[in-house]
Scaffold this active site. Structure first.
Site, mmCIF file in Angstrom:
data_model
loop_
_atom_site.group_PDB
_atom_site.id
_atom_site.type_symbol
_atom_site.label_atom_id
_atom_site.label_comp_id
_atom_site.label_asym_id
_atom_site.label_seq_id
_atom_site.Cartn_x
_atom_site.Cartn_y
_atom_site.Cartn_z
ATOM 1 N N LYS A 80 -5.937 3.663 8.987
ATOM 2 C CA LYS A 80 -5.081 4.646 8.321
ATOM 3 C C LYS A 80 -5.639 6.049 8.482
ATOM 4 O O LYS A 80 -4.893 7.013 8.701
ATOM 5 C CB LYS A 80 -4.938 4.289 6.841
ATOM 6 C CG LYS A 80 -4.071 3.055 6.654
ATOM 7 C CD LYS A 80 -4.033 2.629 5.211
ATOM 8 C CE LYS A 80 -3.080 1.431 5.050
ATOM 9 N NZ LYS A 80 -3.142 0.877 3.699
ATOM 10 N N SER A 112 0.797 -1.224 0.000
ATOM 11 C CA SER A 112 0.000 0.000 0.000
ATOM 12 C C SER A 112 0.833 1.279 0.000
ATOM 13 O O SER A 112 0.289 2.368 -0.062
ATOM 14 C CB SER A 112 -0.969 0.003 1.184
ATOM 15 O OG SER A 112 -0.269 0.251 2.369
#
Ligand code: ADP
Length: 796
Positions: A742, A699
């Protein structure tokens, strides 16, 4: 006539006359049970009319009476054909009239005779008889001598087997030197059958007579031996169980002698009582009793006894049949869950559903719950709450780093110190056979040469198999089907597939600052105040201070460190109170360092996130929740090498390659000439700080690509920006996981613009409302869009 005890003394001083002349006619009497031999003196009881008449006749004449034996003793009036014709002529020594009308007659045998004719049969038998003499014996040969000896020995044996051995009798027969006489004497004392005795009586060859006796003796000896053996066996059979008891008693006596019996007896008794009292399956009880018996036989100090003793203790300690009653009241459960945990609505809902199903179908073998999330988010405490809500016992075991199958299944009982596995230990600690067993860190079980714990776990967790779980130590099947297993993990990726298949994963992402403040105020602080013996009035702390503690002293998705720091504050205050202080002590942003020391962590929002070309902030998802990740790129003259540092995993390295390839394919956008040799003449160094922590995952792809882009073009990335997404060679942006974590990390770092993959747009709803409000999300499909948002319009 009846026979009383016969007597055959065989002494020479009696007037025995084998050669005596017999009168022409003799009165004769029939006797029933006995064959009268030579030399016998015998009392007879005479009752029959004809017999009394015969005795009277004899007494009137010369007292001589012929005695012959009846072939069949039951005959009361034997005819001629019922009588043997060889008998004994006797002298009547004495007669005595008994009160009942019978006569007692003592007779002595004088000579063997054979009846030649019956003169009359009424009122008594009168017969004519002739003496039946032995044939002349030439000499006593060695064989005869040997036979005589053997007859003596056999007689002795038989008599001793029958328990009628008399030393007098043995002395008499040892002095007899004529075989015929020996035969008569032994034969008359052997209690042979009438027919056998009669055969001996009629034999006129002394050696043959002795032979006959010897044969009968041999047979008799055999019978007597077998008889004695049968009696012995019967005695032994009866004695065997007594014998064991006797031996054990003897053993105890010895041990008593050695001074170690009393405690031991008590111990055995105590154990016996316990085994009797404790409820357990039949098979288990049988085993327990067996082991106790073994223990009883052993020396108490032997190592084997120690092993057995602790095994019995374990058998007694396992709650085989002990269960707690489930409370399946949903309202109550909801209350408990709310009482223990703030927020977590979806998770609580799921737990309530789970309990609802259990309530409706008690035998349901629903999936095993697996709580996945960073440390300190409440996985364990949720498990405890479920136990409290259901009224079950709770036991927690950590699988982290477990490599040895024996930890689950136990060690075989072959050495001292062997122990059952953790499952059995857990049941013992819980004290019921239906506790909630929480297995922590199921994502961290390893396997090596000591076996694979996960295969043992599979057996434990599989409802199809776990009703017959066998621990190596216990070696008895244990029913685990009533146990409710809950597992926890930091991430689901590393949970072995077959285990994951059996579980329902419930994710706990972590808490926002606001949530943490509320939890700290409502749960952690009151708990710490109480644990440290304080009263709420002793301490004053504002939300602002809690927030400061969270941001400057902890860096986590969960609450562990926060709880620890709050605990430290309370401890310090407790010390002051113990020293006599009254308080209240107020803890503020300015005084906090007195309690906790200098800040351990400068929040990202206060860190100077450098605003330079080649620096880009990405968002990562680690085991401890969301993190920001600053990626640095530096470019120097070289040969086109990509240098990667900062402990990157292989997936991340590949992402970096893909990012570089993407940049190479965008020469024009980068402001380079079509045929530029820029990429061949430079080296690209990409570094991810905090090098001690291994990082991996795809990611960071767009972050690395953007950093390269920024470094090559020399243009800075806009401030307050974070991004996450996987990049392909051709610059497509692919979705990532853990968006909620996140987003939380971005907020903590004060980054309010976040670029996310288009395909993660659907996950935005998962993010708590207040966080969602603060962030501007930019969903993108391609790298070019990222560049546009991040860099476009910026100056070099
Ligand atoms: P984990 O097992 O996930 O590592 P714990 O269950 O040990 O985390 O939780 C750490 C601490 O945080 C515990 O004291 C727990 O009570 C507390 N805690 C966690 N989540 C919550 C919550 N939602 N509400 C109140 N307290 C919580």
């Amino acid at each position: 006539m009846e026979l009383n005890d016969s007597l055959n003394i065989g002494m020479d001083d009696f007037p025995i006359n084998e050669d005596m002349e017999l009168p022409e006619h003799l009165p004769m009497m029939a006797v029933r049970d006995v064959v009268v031999f030579n030399y016998m003196i015998i009392p007879l009881f005479v009752g029959r009319e004809s017999s009394i008449n015969a005795v009277s006749e004899a007494m009137e004449k010369d007292k001589l009476l012929m005695l012959v034996t009846q072939k069949d003793a039951t005959h009361d009036n034997p005819g001629v054909e019922d009588l043997y014709d060889v008998g004994m002529v006797c002298t009547i020594m004495r007669t005595l009239r008994l009160p009942d009308g019978r006569l007692k007659v003592l007779v002595q045998a004088m000579a063997r005779a054979k009846i030649t004719s019956y003169v009359k049969t009424e009122p008594f038998y009168l017969v004519a008889a002739e003496p039946l003499r032995d044939v002349e014996l030439a000499d006593v040969t060695v064989e005869v001598e040997a036979m005589m000896r053997s007859v003596r020995e056999q007689t002795e044996k038989i008599m001793s087997l029958r328990g009628i051995l008399s030393s007098d009798f043995m002395m008499i027969i040892s002095n007899i030197e004529e075989p015929g006489r020996l035969a008569d004497l032994v034969g008359s004392n052997l209690r042979l059958r009438v027919a056998e005795s009669q055969e001996i009586l009629e034999e006129t060859d002394p050696v043959r007579r002795l032979e006959l006796v010897s044969k009968l003796l041999a047979k008799e000896l055999e019978v007597s031996t077998v008889q004695a053996k049968i009696q012995n066996e019967a005695r032994e059979e009866m004695g065997k169980s007594q014998r064991e008891y006797y031996l054990r008693e003897q053993l105890h006596a010895l041990q008593k002698e050695l001074g170690d019996v009393d405690d031991r007896e008590l111990e055995i008794e105590e154990l016996e009582k316990k085994i009797k009292k404790t409820k357990m399956p039949k098979e288990v009880k049988k085993e327990a009793k067996k082991q106790l018996q073994r223990l009883d036989m052993m020396h108490p100090d032997s190592s084997e006894a120690t092993v057995i003793r602790s095994y019995i203790d374990w058998i007694l300690d396992v709650p085989w049949m002990k269960s707690t009653t489930d409370i399946l009241d949903l309202a109550h459960a909801k209350e408990v869950l709310d009482e223990d945990h703030y927020g977590l609505e979806k998770i609580k809902e799921r737990i309530l559903e789970y309990l609802a199903v259990r309530k409706l179908n008690k035998s349901t073998k629903g999936p095993i719950l697996c709580f996945v999330g960073p440390p300190g988010v409440g996985k364990t405490s949720l498990g405890k709450s479920i136990a409290r809500a259901m009224g079950r016992k709770f036991y927690r075991l950590s699988l982290g780093g477990m490599r040895d199958e024996a930890e689950i299944r136990g060690h075989r009982r072959t050495y001292i110190g062997a122990m059952p596995g953790r499952i059995v230990q857990g049941l013992k600690t819980a004290g019921s056979n239906n506790p909630i067993i929480m297995m922590d860190e199921i994502d961290k079980v390893g396997s090596d040469y000591r076996g694979d714990p996960s295969s043992a776990l599979l057996e434990v967790l599989d409802p199809e198999q776990n009703s017959e779980f066998t621990d190596h130590y216990m070696n008895l099947p244990l029913d685990l089907s009533k146990v409710m297993f809950i597992t926890t993990a930091n991430m689901s990726d590393t949970i072995p597939g077959p285990l994951l298949d059996r579980m329902e994963v419930i994710r706990l992402a972590g808490y926002t600052l606001e949530e943490k403040i509320i939890i700290a105020k409502r749960y952690l602080l009151p708990r710490q105040i109480e644990q440290n013996g304080l009263k709420p009035r002793h301490i004053k702390i504002t939300d602002e201070t809690i927030s400061y503690i969270i941001s400057h002293y902890t860096r986590e998705a969960g609450l562990r460190n926060l709880e620890r720091e709050i605990g430290s504050v309370c401890r310090k205050i407790a010390k002051k109170v113990a020293e006599g202080g009254k308080g209240p002590y107020s803890v503020s942003k300015n005084t906090i360092d007195k309690y906790l020391g200098p800040p351990k962590n400068i929040p990202e929002s206060e860190q100077d996130l450098l605003d330079e070309p080649g620096l880009v902030t990405g968002l990562a998802w680690t085991q401890v929740g969301g993190e920001i990740l600053q990626i640095e790129v530096n470019i120097m003259p070289g040969k086109g090498k990509l240098i990667l540092t900062g402990q990157l995993g292989s997936v991340m390295k590949e992402s970096a390659q893909a990012a570089l390839t993407y940049c190479r394919s965008r020469t024009k956008a980068l402001g380079l000439k079509e045929d530029s040799d820029y990429f061949d003449k430079h080296d690209f160094h990409l570094h991810v700080p905090a090098g001690a922590i291994p990082k991996d995952g795809p990611s960071a792809g767009i972050t690395m690509a953007t950093a390269l882009y920024s470094a090559i073009t020399g243009k800075r990335v806009r401030s307050g920006l974070a991004m996450t997404g996987e990049v392909t060679l051709r610059g497509r942006v692919l979705p990532i996981g853990g968006l909620k974590e996140k987003a939380l990390a971005a907020i903590r770092a004060g980054l309010y613009t976040v670029i996310i993959p288009e395909q993660n747009k659907k996950d935005i709803v998962e993010i708590p409302e207040d966080i969602r409000q603060q962030i501007t999300f930019h969903p993108v499909k391609a790298m070019d869009e990222v560049v546009k948002i991040a860099i476009a319009g910026r100056k070099r």
